[in-house]
Enzyme design. Structure first.
Site, PDB file in Angstrom:
ATOM      1  N   LYS A 183       0.833  -1.299   0.166  1.00  0.00           N
ATOM      2  CA  LYS A 183      -0.072   0.071  -0.206  1.00  0.00           C
ATOM      3  C   LYS A 183       0.838   1.011   0.104  1.00  0.00           C
ATOM      4  CE  LYS A 183      -2.620   3.434   1.638  1.00  0.00           C
ATOM      5  NZ  LYS A 183      -2.256   4.741   1.986  1.00  0.00           N
ATOM      6  N   THR A 237       5.506   7.549  13.996  1.00  0.00           N
ATOM      7  CA  THR A 237       5.332   6.833  15.258  1.00  0.00           C
ATOM      8  C   THR A 237       3.815   6.582  15.713  1.00  0.00           C
ATOM      9  OG1 THR A 237       7.576   7.570  15.922  1.00  0.00           O
ATOM     10  CG2 THR A 237       6.088   6.709  17.682  1.00  0.00           C
ATOM     11  N   GLU A 388       9.754  15.574  16.048  1.00  0.00           N
ATOM     12  CA  GLU A 388      10.126  15.453  14.558  1.00  0.00           C
ATOM     13  C   GLU A 388       9.147  16.282  13.739  1.00  0.00           C
ATOM     14  OE1 GLU A 388      10.979  11.487  11.568  1.00  0.00           O
ATOM     15  OE2 GLU A 388       8.998  11.714  12.560  1.00  0.00           O
TER      16      GLU A 388
END
Length: 477
Positions: A183, A237, A388
């Protein structure tokens, strides 16, 4: 400071051989998807590139069933030497069509053509070649005398390295005798679908590779499917945690390659010019859209002022602009949603008291762009030092001793990568042994090789991709 003016050197978009429509690839053929079609956009212009058919839950069922049939009847029983022939063919065709793939990747993703051309496509081909070589040697990998494939793999990949991430998943899975349902990311499905076309051209048996474009609902349907034996995910995450919760107790295997907040440590004995180049490459490569980007610079106090001056001078020379221009250093941000996140986190840096420096390079009048940005005066508690950003934003901190450098580098929930810059081998080894990161580079950064395992731990995930160690997740003893 004198800088060179570069005349435009655009690559031709026509080389991408763009089709007006693309469709899912299931059981050896391109089929009409049952989901709502999406439009994939060129982030450099926000113009529509193509319409892409997406998968429905029923399409996921059909793809997994096709992969199971191929595993049981064709691919699983096939001798490794025969599987290798298909992988070699795919690798060769990727290399032969490298220019087309590079232009298509740049159009769909926004990264500079020189990165697609010189890094993404060659490294994808190299991974396919490398794993083709393993296909008939698995018994010598140190993973048991007669390792067997695990079965059907479901793989979900991100938008930052679409073709390369597809190769990272497909190559080891197929080399080990598994079949796969892939995917691709919602915003960058095109090169994965062309890779499916290449696989068909290479004669890959039906059902061995299936590609299902779509949004997050397609990925959720795939990773939660009871017909899988293993899931491989690269992405954020937060999504990785959701997948782990979904698979808990099912007995299905899982590998996760997630986010990061890597530290680039520059000691006072480092070769400064070399370190400056490494730091720039570590954060501004691919617009900072890299999970292992060196987004935190830790520089020793005794050279901090000199290093910062050289760093800003170098960043000022980076050219932001048309990703198809061979002179462009920093291309377009992949999506408006990602650009919004970068803007918000940079604003948080301002609000928390960090000092922002922004390159004066002019930005194109249209498209999704963010200028190279450096924050100094950063404290460890600030969001720009902890979260991040996934964009061209560098946070600069200082340290006095090696112990302080290690403590600051490890002060993060992530554990994917790190960099060390020093002329002392003993100091590099001492530091590397104490860094809680899956990959540590010394006097370089962002170096990837198919023979070397890559991966992290803590909130950066678990499992390895590449090298002998990367085969383990796709084999059962």
């Amino acid at each position: 400071m004198t800088t060179w003016d570069y005349a435009p050197a655009p690559e031709s978009a026509a080389l991408a051989n763009l089709a007006p429509t693309y469709r899912p690839f299931v059981d050896g053929a391109f089929v009409d998807g049952g989901g709502e079609a999406l439009k994939t956009v060129n982030p450099a212009t926000e113009e529509v590139l193509a319409e892409v058919g997406t998968a429905s839950a029923q399409d996921v069922d059909r793809a997994v069933a096709a992969a199971r049939r191929a595993f049981e009847k064709t691919w699983g029983p096939m001798p490794g030497a025969e599987r290798a022939k298909y992988l070699y063919r795919i690798a060769r065709i990727v290399a032969e069509r490298s220019r087309e793939l590079a232009v298509l990747e740049t159009l769909d993703n926004g990264k500079p053509i020189r990165e697609s051309r010189d890094v993404d496509v060659p490294t994808a081909s190299a991974h396919l070649f490398h794993h083709a070589g393993w296909a008939d040697k698995l018994g010598y990998a140190g993973l048991g005398p007669d390792p067997r494939p695990v079965g059907v793999v479901g793989a979900v990949i991100p938008w930052n390295f679409p073709l390369l991430m597809a190769a990272w998943k497909i190559a080891p899975a197929l080399a080990c005798g598994n079949t796969i349902v892939l995917k691709p990311a919602e915003t960058t499905p095109l090169t994965a679908l062309v890779l499916a076309e290449i696989a068909a051209e290479a004669g890959l048996p039906a059902g061995v590779l299936n590609v299902l474009p779509g949004a997050g609902d397609v990925g959720a349907a795939l990773v939660g499917h009871a017909g899988l034996d293993k899931v491989a995910f690269t992405g954020s995450t937060d999504v990785g945690k959701e997948i782990q919760r979904t698979l808990a107790g099912t007995g299905r295997r899982l590998t996760l390659e997630l986010g990061g907040k890597a530290a680039n440590i520059v000691y006072d004995d480092a070769a400064i010019d070399q370190a400056v180049e490494g730091v720039v490459d570590g954060i501004f490569f691919n617009q900072g859209h890299v999970c292992c980007a060196g987004s935190r610079l830790l520089v020793q106090e005794s050279i901090a002022e000199e290093f910062s001056e050289l760093l800003l001078r170098r960043v000022e020379t980076l050219r932001v602009g048309d990703p198809l221009d061979k002179n462009t250093d920093v291309g377009a941000i992949n999506s408006r949603a990602q650009l919004g996140r970068i803007v918000d986190l940079a604003a948080a840096g301002d609000a928390e008291g960090a000092v922002r420096w922004t390159s004066s390079c002019p930005l194109p009048e249209r498209g999704l762009y963010f200028p190279p940005t450096v924050f100094s005066g950063v404290e460890q508690t600030m969001r720009v030092a902890r979260e991040e950003i996934f964009g061209p934003v560098l946070s600069v901190l200082t340290f006095r001793t090696p112990e302080e450098a290690v403590a600051k580098a490890n002060n993060t929930p992530y554990g994917l990568s790190a960099g060390i810059w020093t002329e002392k081998g003993a100091k590099a080894m001492w530091t590397a042994q104490r860094l809680r990161a899956g990959v540590v580079w010394t006097n370089t950064f962002n170096r990837f090789d198919p023979t070397s395992p890559f991966g992290g731990y803590r909130e950066s995930g678990f499992g390895r991709e590449g090298g002998r160690a990367g085969l383990e997740a796709y084999l059962s003893a």
